[in-house]
Design a protein around this motif. Structure first.
Motif, short mmCIF file in Angstrom:
data_model
loop_
_atom_site.label_atom_id
_atom_site.label_comp_id
_atom_site.label_asym_id
_atom_site.label_seq_id
_atom_site.Cartn_x
_atom_site.Cartn_y
_atom_site.Cartn_z
N SER A 1 0.74 -0.75 -0.50
CA SER A 1 0.13 0.05 -0.39
C SER A 1 0.78 1.35 0.05
O SER A 1 1.39 1.27 0.34
N ASN B 1 -1.06 8.92 -6.39
CA ASN B 1 -0.07 7.81 -6.40
C ASN B 1 -1.07 6.57 -5.47
O ASN B 1 -0.42 5.94 -4.88
N TYR C 1 -1.60 -1.26 -4.57
CA TYR C 1 -0.66 -1.88 -5.28
C TYR C 1 -0.59 -3.70 -5.79
O TYR C 1 -0.15 -4.30 -4.31
N ARG D 1 -2.48 -1.07 -10.01
CA ARG D 1 -2.69 0.07 -9.08
C ARG D 1 -4.74 -0.13 -8.30
O ARG D 1 -5.73 -0.27 -9.75
N TYR E 1 -7.53 2.06 -6.71
CA TYR E 1 -7.73 3.02 -5.97
C TYR E 1 -9.29 3.95 -6.45
O TYR E 1 -9.90 3.90 -7.69
N ASP F 1 -2.26 7.59 -14.32
CA ASP F 1 -1.99 6.37 -13.53
C ASP F 1 -2.48 5.60 -13.23
O ASP F 1 -2.33 4.84 -12.14
#
Length: 661
Positions: A117, A133, A137, A154, A156, A188
């Motif tokens: 994380s 970011n 992950y 990733r 999120y 991202d």
């Protein structure tokens, strides 16, 4: 009897200690955790100057290390194969120079996936939090058996207020909109190995891409409409704006954020927050703790602080990634976890511990625990009772190490019981002595108070009356008035001293009877105002209900308030003080919650309350000590530079209604 039993238990402790050391010596080496030599040699040769925070291994020759590279100043996750160094690689390197923002490094052999994380990356240039970011992950081994950055995924979500902050940071607030920064922020989120395209459909139905799309958002009210978009979970639907590009760079119909198309869900209050995560692997499943906090009212403003941890489970099969809470977990409040601190010094209690008996969850009360066996959880008052129950329930060990472990646990329990008995006996004796000493002190204080009031105060009053009756020349009347005022002031000070020694409310109270402390608060407030000229008010949610305590507890409450007011007078530069009381029910017990609030200069309370600094802040330590003398009571301090101080004291007592019953 206590002394003879104490001698017996000392002998038991000595024998048990010898047996424990003998039985544990053979297997102690297995519990000493050391960094593997081949991993350390690789890191030394490759990086030279670095700090190793955590590592995992996959059982197939790979190590995963979370390091701080002192040369680049960046936090890095590396996959290390000491036997085949060419297969080693950098999985992830945080693009900004922070010391340690990665936590929760766990490898799950069931799906051959590494989890970690990342938290931080706040962009505070315009005082906006955008969480660059941030997320959980994952990286999975490819067909060649390698762990590569290209396979990094990733997970999120963006909450509504966060997308507004992103638009403010990159587009609204800069003199020239940072279009490239805005696009890179969204790129991202894309799946690994794809080229993403940012797409917006204008009001005429035309699909605009990348810079052209952002330029369109900057016209009219399109940016406001863009920020208001959300899905059924009230998260920003980033998957509807990022698509996979074809060979010509044009968008296809395939979303570049595939996990939004599955049963992707972040459970309940968890939302986007991933700060201070502790991940563990239990029974082939990944569990983690996430901090839960709330806003607290301080005077006319609010502050955000963490309260406890909640426990979640990651369900990850192929492209399906979602987070849930197993049955019973929502009612569990685990202890807080600071992974930054854990990398510097050991943490006494972590939220999650994996044992052979199950997943142990340490409760936020600092004592009790929960034991989760994969299906249900059970609560225990402490770890010792949990271990006792677990040993009884567990099947007979099949090997010598298991027998040694059970024997060690039994000896530990015996040692703990002996030590606890000795502590209780000593504590009981000390409390009895302290109670007798306190009673003698109280009797002596009351006697001194009576003597001062009945002799010195009365004599001074007689002097004042005699002075008032004196006939003086007209020119000396001012001197006479000043003399009378000084004598009156002296009487008031002597009465305050008498009250401090033995409050008037205690005159007719016998041992074991209850006293209403509300009137005492009012008297202390008036004395403080007369002495300092600092305005001090007292109020309560229900003054008629009363706040009743036993006499011994009342003395401690008086000392607490006097110490707090003394600190305000000496250090705060305050102009006003508030004392507010209210009734509260905590764990089925009635409490008086007392708030002492001043508008002074405040302080960095986290810095002040550090153990190394408490010796320079004796007043706060005295308050904590007096609070600890009232059974079941606790105290909290809230302050910030320039924002005054609030002391919240929860005192276990008896209300007027209960007293009447």
């Amino acid at each position: 009897m206590i002394l003879s039993m104490g001698k017996m238990y000392k002998r038991i402790c000595l024998i048990a200690g010898i047996l424990f050391l003998f039985s544990a010596a053979s297997s102690l080496w297995a519990y000493v955790e050391q960094v593997p030599h081949d991993l350390q040699k690789y890191l030394d040769d490759k990086y030279g100057r670095y700090q190793l925070f955590d590592y995992q291994k996959d059982g197939n020759g790979f190590y995963f290390a979370n390091i701080y590279n002192e040369t680049t100043g960046k936090n890095t996750i590396v996959a290390v194969n000491p036997a085949k160094k060419d297969k080693s690689s950098v999985i992830f390197e945080y693009p900004k120079k922070f010391r340690n923002d990665i936590s929760g490094l766990v490898y799950n052999p069931r799906n051959k996936t590494l989890y970690f994380s990342l938290y931080n990356g706040d962009n505070n240039k315009y005082n906006r939090m955008i969480f660059e970011n941030v997320g959980i992950y994952t990286v999975t081994r490819d067909s060649q058996g390698l762990y590569l950055n290209e396979n990094l995924h990733r997970y999120y979500i963006i909450d509504e207020w966060c997308i507004n902050n992103v638009c403010d940071t990159f587009l609204r607030l800069p003199v020239q909109p940072d279009i490239d920064g805005f696009l890179n922020y969204f790129f991202d989120f894309a799946d690994p190995g794809v080229t993403p395209v940012f797409c917006v459909t204008d009001r005429k139905g035309n699909v605009l891409t990348n810079r052209e799309a952002v330029q369109y958002l900057l016209t009219d009210n399109e940016l406001t409409r863009f920020c208001a978009m959300h899905n059924e979970y009230y998260y920003f639907p980033v998957n509807k704006y990022l698509f996979v590009a074809d060979e010509q760079g044009n968008p296809t119909e395939k979303s570049a954020v595939s996990y939004y198309d599955t049963d992707y869900c972040f459970w309940g209050r968890l939302k986007f927050q991933f700060e201070q995560i502790q991940m563990v692997l239990y029974d082939g499943e990944v569990y983690f703790s996430a901090l839960y906090g709330s806003e607290k009212r301080v005077k006319n403003s609010t502050i955000w602080t963490w309260d406890w941890s909640e426990i979640f489970k990651i369900n990850h099969v192929g492209q399906d990634f979602y987070i849930t809470q197993p049955d019973g977990f929502p009612r569990i409040h685990a202890c807080l976890y600071d992974h930054y601190k854990a990398n510097v010094e050991p943490v006494k209690r972590v939220p999650l511990e994996v044992t052979e008996y199950g997943l142990v969850i340490n409760d936020s009360d600092g004592e009790s625990v929960w034991l989760f066996d994969g299906e249900s959880s059970k609560h225990y008052d402490n770890k010792a009772s949990m271990l006792t129950h677990a040993v009884i329930q567990k099947k007979k060990p099949r090997n010598l190490s298991g027998v040694l472990l059970v024997f060690n646990i039994f000896i530990c329990i015996l040692l703990i019981q002996a030590i606890v008995y000795m502590i209780i006996a000593t504590s009981h004796r000390r409390k009895k002595e302290e109670k007798m000493k306190l009673q003698v002190q109280q009797d002596e204080r009351r006697k001194i108070s009576y003597d001062i009031h009945d002799s010195v105060v009365q004599d001074i009053r007689a002097i004042r009356i005699g002075t008032e009756m004196l006939e003086v020349k007209k020119n000396d009347e001012i001197k006479k008035d000043n003399l009378i005022a000084n004598i009156t002031n002296c009487i008031m000070k002597m009465r305050d001293i008498c009250y401090g020694l033995s409050p008037a409310e205690f005159f007719d109270v016998k041992q074991g009877e209850l006293v209403d402390v509300y009137s005492i608060l009012q008297t202390l407030s008036e004395q403080f105002f007369r002495r300092t000229n600092i305005r001090c008010t007292v109020s309560a949610d229900d003054e008629e209900d009363g706040f009743y305590f036993y006499k011994d507890d009342c003395y401690n409450i008086i000392n607490i308030i006097q110490e707090a007011l003394k600190n305000i007078e000496k250090h705060s530069f305050a102009t006003s003080v508030q004392l507010f009381c209210r009734h509260e029910m905590i764990n089925k017990n009635e409490y008086m919650t007392l708030f002492i609030i001043d508008d002074g200069r405040g302080c960095d309370i986290d810095q002040v309350l550090q153990k190394k600094n408490l010796k320079n802040h004796f007043g706060l330590k005295m308050i904590k000590d007096h609070v600890s003398m009232i059974k079941g009571s606790f105290v909290e301090f809230f302050s910030a530079p320039g924002d005054g101080m609030q002391i919240k004291i929860s005192l276990c007592g008896v209300s007027k209604k209960q007293n009447e019953k």
